[in-house]
Each structure stands twice: as structure tokens, then as C-alpha cells.
Design an enzyme around this catalytic site. Structure first.
Site, mmCIF file in Angstrom:
data_model
loop_
_atom_site.group_PDB
_atom_site.id
_atom_site.type_symbol
_atom_site.label_atom_id
_atom_site.label_comp_id
_atom_site.label_asym_id
_atom_site.label_seq_id
_atom_site.Cartn_x
_atom_site.Cartn_y
_atom_site.Cartn_z
ATOM 1 N N CYS A 136 6.346 -0.083 7.271
ATOM 2 C CA CYS A 136 6.021 1.055 6.490
ATOM 3 C C CYS A 136 6.846 1.425 5.554
ATOM 4 O O CYS A 136 8.011 1.643 6.158
ATOM 5 C CB CYS A 136 5.499 2.035 7.379
ATOM 6 S SG CYS A 136 4.977 3.677 6.926
ATOM 7 N N LEU A 137 6.701 2.032 4.241
ATOM 8 C CA LEU A 137 7.727 2.484 3.345
ATOM 9 C C LEU A 137 8.317 3.904 3.895
ATOM 10 O O LEU A 137 9.251 4.104 3.316
ATOM 11 C CB LEU A 137 7.016 2.581 2.120
ATOM 12 C CG LEU A 137 6.480 1.334 1.342
ATOM 13 C CD1 LEU A 137 5.688 1.483 0.067
ATOM 14 C CD2 LEU A 137 7.461 0.293 1.491
ATOM 15 N N GLN A 161 2.747 10.039 1.340
ATOM 16 C CA GLN A 161 4.160 9.338 1.352
ATOM 17 C C GLN A 161 5.131 9.517 0.228
ATOM 18 O O GLN A 161 6.032 9.547 0.268
ATOM 19 C CB GLN A 161 3.938 7.699 1.352
ATOM 20 C CG GLN A 161 3.575 7.291 2.591
ATOM 21 C CD GLN A 161 3.260 5.980 2.743
ATOM 22 O OE1 GLN A 161 2.070 5.374 2.398
ATOM 23 N NE2 GLN A 161 4.222 5.278 3.329
ATOM 24 N N GLY A 210 0.855 -1.392 0.160
ATOM 25 C CA GLY A 210 -0.031 -0.175 0.085
ATOM 26 C C GLY A 210 0.948 1.165 -0.023
ATOM 27 O O GLY A 210 2.157 1.332 0.509
ATOM 28 N N HIS A 248 -4.056 1.127 7.953
ATOM 29 C CA HIS A 248 -2.654 1.664 7.817
ATOM 30 C C HIS A 248 -2.430 2.827 6.847
ATOM 31 O O HIS A 248 -2.236 3.967 7.005
ATOM 32 C CB HIS A 248 -1.694 0.610 7.482
ATOM 33 C CG HIS A 248 -0.216 1.182 7.491
ATOM 34 N ND1 HIS A 248 0.639 0.773 8.309
ATOM 35 C CD2 HIS A 248 0.414 1.883 6.417
ATOM 36 C CE1 HIS A 248 1.826 1.530 7.950
ATOM 37 N NE2 HIS A 248 1.737 1.983 7.031
ATOM 38 N N GLU A 249 -3.006 2.623 5.644
ATOM 39 C CA GLU A 249 -2.754 3.639 4.746
ATOM 40 C C GLU A 249 -3.771 4.774 4.872
ATOM 41 O O GLU A 249 -3.303 6.182 4.600
ATOM 42 C CB GLU A 249 -3.213 3.149 3.199
ATOM 43 C CG GLU A 249 -2.368 2.116 2.639
ATOM 44 C CD GLU A 249 -0.800 2.393 2.909
ATOM 45 O OE1 GLU A 249 -0.345 3.758 2.801
ATOM 46 O OE2 GLU A 249 0.123 1.473 3.130
ATOM 47 N N HIS A 274 -2.367 7.528 7.483
ATOM 48 C CA HIS A 274 -1.336 8.424 6.626
ATOM 49 C C HIS A 274 -2.091 9.653 5.981
ATOM 50 O O HIS A 274 -1.442 10.798 6.049
ATOM 51 C CB HIS A 274 -0.640 7.765 5.466
ATOM 52 C CG HIS A 274 0.619 6.863 5.840
ATOM 53 N ND1 HIS A 274 1.659 7.375 6.428
ATOM 54 C CD2 HIS A 274 0.482 5.493 5.474
ATOM 55 C CE1 HIS A 274 2.378 6.458 6.630
ATOM 56 N NE2 HIS A 274 2.082 5.312 5.995
#
Length: 164
Positions: free
Chosen positions: A94-95, A51, A46, A136-137, A140
Site C-alpha cells: 500500500c502506498l 491517500q 492504484g 483494496h482501493e 480506502h
């Protein structure tokens, strides 16, 4: 298409609440293509617009592609309408926090409403990993990273570890 740079925490843009997407435009469609390319290259499941430095309420997700079952989806202006009381606790990466895996508690099921790339409002019940990934997304979009989901002492230790 292009692989975009992924912001890393503690970049201040990751702590901002994102603005609504006004319309599905050709520029937005190009951003979506670039976000998918970036997500797959990372490799993640995701990726939220903030991000990659775009402070708009949108994320892309393909929670099954690593299992050989690609299912790329785009969520524009998503709203979580309902969350189950049943919780799942698990490790999340997480990226924007590379190399850090944190134990987070999430609802096992959510009801999500969003606009798709055709401009159509959609609604679905997501469960299991799809629900967890979407939460999670979605976080953000409100300026929340997984560190914010931890107890203060656990967060302080994780931050110190990440920043060292």
C-alpha cells in the site's frame, strides 16, 4: 499536472469514510490527472483520493501498466454490488504503508458499479488482480487500510514492525 504527497498511516484522514463526489468538474478532472501522475511516480497500481488528502469516494487504477499494458481507469462513487465466495490470499502493498507487505484475503471476482469521468454510470465484473486491486482501493474510501484486514495478533505485530 503534479505529483501529490501521499498520506502515510496512521494519518487520521486514512481512517475516515469519504463523502460522495457531487459532480464531475474541471477541478475533479485535474485531481484525476494528478492522482495518475502520483500513482505512476510512486510507483503503484492504484490510488484512492483519501491517500492524497481528498476525502471523496474516488480512486484511480491501472493494474496492468507495470506489465507494459497500460489501462488507466477512474472509479467515481464506486459500489461493490457482489463479491464471489471464492477467495484469493496474497501479499498486498500500500502506498500509504510503504515498505509493508501484508497477506490479505480478497474475493477473486467482484461486480462493481461506478461513474466514469464522462459522468456515465458503468458496471463491470472484475476478476483476478483487477478485482483485488479495486477492493483494496475501495477499502480506502471507507477508512480501511490493509492492517484492518488482519487478525488482531498479526495486526499488532505488523503495526509494531511498521512503526518501529
Amino acid at each position: 499536472m503534479a505529483v501529490l504527497p501521499i498520506l502515510r498511516w496512521p494519518d487520521a484522514r486514512l481512517a475516515q469514510r469519504c463523502a460522495e463526489v457531487e459532480a464531475v468538474t474541471p477541478a475533479l478532472r485535474n485531481l484525476v490527472r494528478d492522482m495518475f501522475e502520483t500513482m505512476y511516480d510512486a510507483p503503484g497500481r492504484g490510488l484512492a483520493a483519501p491517500q492524497v488528502g481528498v476525502l471523496q469516494r474516488m480512486f484511480v487504477m491501472d493494474e496492468t501498466w507495470k506489465d507494459g499494458r497500460p489501462d488507466p481507469r477512474v472509479f467515481i462513487n464506486p459500489d461493490i454490488l457482489w463479491m464471489s465466495d471464492d477467495r484469493a490470499e496474497g501479499e498486498e502493498g500500500c502506498l500509504s504503508l510503504p515498505g509493508l507487505s501484508l497477506r490479505v484475503s480478497r474475493a477473486r471476482e467482484i461486480r462493481l458499479r461506478w461513474t466514469d469521468l464522462d459522468g456515465t454510470r458503468q458496471e463491470a465484473l472484475l476478476s483476478g488482480f483487477a478485482a483485488i486491486c479495486a477492493q483494496h482501493e475501495f477499502d480506502h474510501l471507507d477508512g480501511v487500510v490493509t492492517l484492518h484486514r488482519l487478525a488482531p495478533a498479526v495486526r499488532a505485530k505488523a503495526e509494531a514492525e511498521y512503526l518501529s
